[in-house]
Write a protein that holds these residues in place. Sequence first.
Motif, PDB file in Angstrom:
ATOM      1  N   SER A   1      -3.495   1.844 -11.630  1.00 21.96           N
ATOM      2  CA  SER A   1      -2.580   2.924 -11.747  1.00 21.96           C
ATOM      3  C   SER A   1      -1.383   2.712 -12.691  1.00 21.96           C
TER       4      SER A   1
ATOM      5  N   HIS B   1       3.975   2.273  -8.577  1.00 19.86           N
ATOM      6  CA  HIS B   1       3.102   1.046  -8.887  1.00 19.86           C
ATOM      7  C   HIS B   1       4.017  -0.257  -9.243  1.00 19.86           C
TER       8      HIS B   1
ATOM      9  N   LYS C   1      -4.961  -2.011  -6.959  1.00 18.33           N
ATOM     10  CA  LYS C   1      -4.989  -0.549  -7.350  1.00 18.33           C
ATOM     11  C   LYS C   1      -3.456  -0.198  -7.901  1.00 18.33           C
ATOM     12  N   GLY C   2      -2.347  -0.851  -7.426  1.00 19.10           N
ATOM     13  CA  GLY C   2      -1.104  -0.810  -8.497  1.00 19.10           C
ATOM     14  C   GLY C   2      -1.375  -1.049  -9.828  1.00 19.10           C
TER      15      GLY C   2
ATOM     16  N   ASN D   1       2.772   6.350  -5.549  1.00 19.41           N
ATOM     17  CA  ASN D   1       2.836   6.152  -7.090  1.00 19.41           C
ATOM     18  C   ASN D   1       3.818   5.520  -7.478  1.00 19.41           C
TER      19      ASN D   1
ATOM     20  N   ARG E   1       0.857  -1.123  -0.066  1.00 15.89           N
ATOM     21  CA  ARG E   1      -0.033   0.112   0.029  1.00 15.89           C
ATOM     22  C   ARG E   1       0.812   1.199  -0.039  1.00 15.89           C
TER      23      ARG E   1
ATOM     24  N   ALA F   1       5.249  -1.846  -6.005  1.00 18.46           N
ATOM     25  CA  ALA F   1       4.064  -2.433  -5.344  1.00 18.46           C
ATOM     26  C   ALA F   1       4.055  -3.769  -6.077  1.00 18.46           C
TER      27      ALA F   1
ATOM     28  N   SER G   1       2.098   1.900  -3.451  1.00 17.01           N
ATOM     29  CA  SER G   1       0.788   2.522  -4.242  1.00 17.01           C
ATOM     30  C   SER G   1       0.572   3.786  -4.016  1.00 17.01           C
TER      31      SER G   1
END
Length: 366
Positions: A113, A82, A109-110, A80, A74, A85, A77
């Motif tokens: 993005s 990613h 979420k990674g 930014n 997290r 992550a 992520s």
Amino acid sequence: MRKNAYIRLLSPCKNLSSLLKVHARIIIAGLGQDASTTTHLINSYSSLQRCDLARSVLDSVPTPTVVSWNSMIRAYSRSNRHQEALKMYRSMVDRGLEPDRYTFTFVLKGCASALDLQEGALIRREVCRRGLETDVFICTALIDMYCKAGDLESAREIFDKMPVRDIVAWNSMIAGLSHSSDPLEALSLFKKMQLTGAVPQSISLLNLFPAVSRLAAIDLCRRMHAYGIRMDFGLEVSNALIDTYAKCGDVESAHLVFDLIHTRDDVSWSTMMAGYAHNGCFSEVLDLYDKMKEIDLQMNKVSIISALLAAGDIRDLEKGKQIHHFAKKQAVDMDVLVATPIMTMYAKCGELEKAEKLLRGSQEGI
């Protein structure tokens, strides 16, 4: 001092210096490798955008828990980072740890993005293998990933199969449809959401505004405006209303919203200027530019660009030169988003040699 007391000391740490001092006390107390304490440390360093120090905490623990790994994923992520992550997720799996629902939510979420649908598809397969395909948080993360990647068919498939949907799932699907080839579907889904008893939030309106703008649905914009006032949604929605009214061609309503904002930020001003420019009200753009200069307000690139476009369109070379000079002072004149309208302004004002000189200078700087 007990462990919980050290953990409570982490919450007030709003700068790196105070956090490092608490970290040192934790190490002296012999809690430097305690799973719960290190997880809180990772979260604290993450909140200060110090993923390097958060990672050093994780690496110092011989056998970090899944919760600690999740916190690190997290953290990347949120910053930014990613790809980092995703690497953390792969490393975690390679070490034989079992991902949980939070792992998948954070890593998806990674993927969203990073627009990494290939990795996202592999993670979705793992989700299904573990019987988590109906988990509301994971489904919402998948919907967000597919919407951002433009795969609305897959997003809608997951959304329609969800046995229970929270407001975040509705908002994510509406956001994706608002930017689709059929923005009417976003409006339809927004109505369905309300029929289920879900109460629209400010983010619900913000997600729907692009569809309203593209459809030039001025009546719907007014209804959303009234709802936003009733719910007291605040500045972000007001700024979006300025943009939406302007794109619907109702610049008077846009200016009315602008006038009623008690504490405007730079986005309020730049959105109003862009709205005027969109509707060909170039003198009004320059009036707002002069007003911002007069009261010494912070001006972002959108305001400068709108002012340059306005000066070019009304062939006001002197005003264009002033704005160019201001852009230089702000050190944004070489930004491609600003440099291009500078050259366009000079060309429209008949200064072709100046425009060509600037073009050569920008090409040499590449």
